[in-house]
Design an enzyme around this catalytic site. Structure first.
Site, PDB file in Angstrom:
ATOM      1  N   TRP A 152       0.815  -1.218   0.000  1.00 15.92           N
ATOM      2  CA  TRP A 152       0.000   0.000   0.000  1.00 15.92           C
ATOM      3  C   TRP A 152       0.841   1.258   0.000  1.00 15.92           C
ATOM      4  O   TRP A 152       0.482   2.257  -0.637  1.00 15.92           O
ATOM      5  CB  TRP A 152      -1.004  -0.016   1.155  1.00 15.92           C
ATOM      6  N   ASP A 197      -1.799   6.646   6.223  1.00 15.10           N
ATOM      7  CA  ASP A 197      -2.863   5.841   5.620  1.00 15.10           C
ATOM      8  C   ASP A 197      -3.312   4.803   6.646  1.00 15.10           C
ATOM      9  O   ASP A 197      -2.736   3.729   6.774  1.00 15.10           O
ATOM     10  CB  ASP A 197      -2.330   5.144   4.355  1.00 15.10           C
ATOM     11  N   LYS A 204     -12.645  -1.491   6.048  1.00 16.62           N
ATOM     12  CA  LYS A 204     -12.012  -2.388   7.010  1.00 16.62           C
ATOM     13  C   LYS A 204     -12.571  -2.172   8.418  1.00 16.62           C
ATOM     14  O   LYS A 204     -13.109  -3.094   9.008  1.00 16.62           O
ATOM     15  CB  LYS A 204     -10.496  -2.213   6.996  1.00 16.62           C
TER      16      LYS A 204
END
Ligand SMILES: *Cc1c(COP(=O)(O)O)cnc(C)c1O
Length: 359
Positions: A100, A170, A194
């Site tokens: 990511w 993030d 999530k």
């Protein structure tokens, strides 16, 4: 009844799904579904304002931070962040810890001079480079890092100290799972699917003094200052997703808030790692001990030929979506806030039985 270990979109609290069902046709006597309401009407205004207030309470967000409800997931923020923040100096630094962070870095390169302050690539992203070794440029407009690498299962157990340089995080896969001091950050962002709610929604928490430096080419809908000035209503927000997120925030408050869920998350993760570590090498987690993720636990089996039988037998026990990401292989158990302890217990019972049968 199943236990869903998906990395995302992920399990939601049963109570919240039931409440959504009960309110689906008629929200609070309005005679309308939330999906059918004007985003500027009094009902939805109440929904989004309560969601923001509850999130502010849960994370103790200081008054000089804006909370933005945006769309396009965390990935759209990979572009929006440099567009909004790099303008001050034209430079930004990134810490590369896996899949990511790589996505964020590649996108940022379109907008300015991007430098890697540190990278964990030399050990296949199984660790976090010691912050004492990070090379952060003093004129970086911000430093971006990924507190939890969802695929690699690598999580920071600390917030890096970077002096006056705005820290950008993030938190897609660990927001609201542990206490953080928001005042240490310039910007926090998280895709919802999530720990917050339905996919597509993304939440940005940004310090006010960072607003107003957007590159001239920044699309209106991605300009944080414009979004903030219009209370996330520049266009129609993802109304239903905001509503579900709001219910999740209320659920989390009942669960004792972030501090309460953090204790449960620690206990859940400890149990899974214990089952892995005590398997005599049948299961193995590749991540350095000091940065094992509480949310996403990858593990490989001693013998790859056992992967398919493992997944099949797990599914028979109603333990779903345990297949690891293709870049890591093996298995991955994602145990976000909404995964109950009973799900973790069912998983580790199964893991022990399977190992005993196949060792
Ligand atoms: C899931 C995830 C993303 C991508 O989110 P999208 O909503 O699919 O864009 C980005 N960063 C991290 C850390 C993630 O876990």
């Amino acid at each position: 009844m199943v236990y869903n270990f998906s990395a995302g979109p992920a399990v939601l609290p049963k109570e919240v799904l039931l409440q959504t069902q009960q309110e689906l046709l008629d929200w609070h006597g309005s005679g309308m579904s939330v999906m059918e309401m004007s985003h500027r009407g009094p009902e939805f205004t109440q929904i989004i304002q309560e969601a923001e207030a509850d999130l502010r309470e849960l994370m103790a967000i200081p008054a000089n931070y804006k909370v933005l409800f945006l769309q396009g997931g965390a990935t759209t923020q990979f572009s929006a962040i440099p567009m909004n923040l790099i303008g001050r100096t034209g430079k930004a630094d990134y810490v590369h810890t896996g899949h990511w962070s790589k996505g964020a870095i590649n996108e940022a390169k379109r907008y300015g001079d991007i430098h890697l302050a540190a990278s964990g690539e030399d050990r296949h992203f199984t660790y976090i480079p010691d912050p004492a070794t990070w090379q952060v440029r003093p004129d970086a407009a911000y430093l971006h890092y990924t507190p939890n690498e969802t695929i690699g299962g690598v999580e920071y157990q600390f917030v890096p100290e970077v002096g006056d340089i705005p820290l950008v995080a993030d938190m897609s896969s660990n927001i609201l799972s542990r206490s953080v001091d928001v005042s240490k950050f310039g910007l926090i962002y998280a895709g919802a699917q999530k720990n917050i709610g339905p996919s597509g929604l993304v939440i940005v928490i940004v310090r006010e003094d960072l607003l107003g430096h957007a590159l001239p080419s920044t699309p209106k809908l991605m300009d944080y200052k414009l979004v903030a000035d219009n209370d996330s209503m520049l266009n129609t927000p993802a109304t239903f997703a905001v509503y579900v997120a709001g219910l999740i925030f209320k659920w989390l408050k009942v669960k004792g808030g972030v501090a309460g869920i953090e204790q449960l998350n620690i206990a859940k993760a400890n149990k899974v790692y214990e089952a892995i570590d005590q398997s005599g090498g049948f299961y193995r987690n590749p991540v350095a001990l000091d940065c094992r993720s509480r949310m996403n636990i990858p593990f490989v089996l001693q013998d790859d030929a056992l992967n398919a039988p493992f997944l099949k037998a797990a599914a028979e026990r109603h333990l779903l979506q345990l297949k690891g990401h293709k870049s890591v292989g093996g298995m991955r158990a994602s145990i976000y806030n909404a995964m109950p302890m009973a799900g973790v217990d069912a998983l580790i019972d199964f893991m022990r039985e399977f190992a005993a049968r196949h060792a």
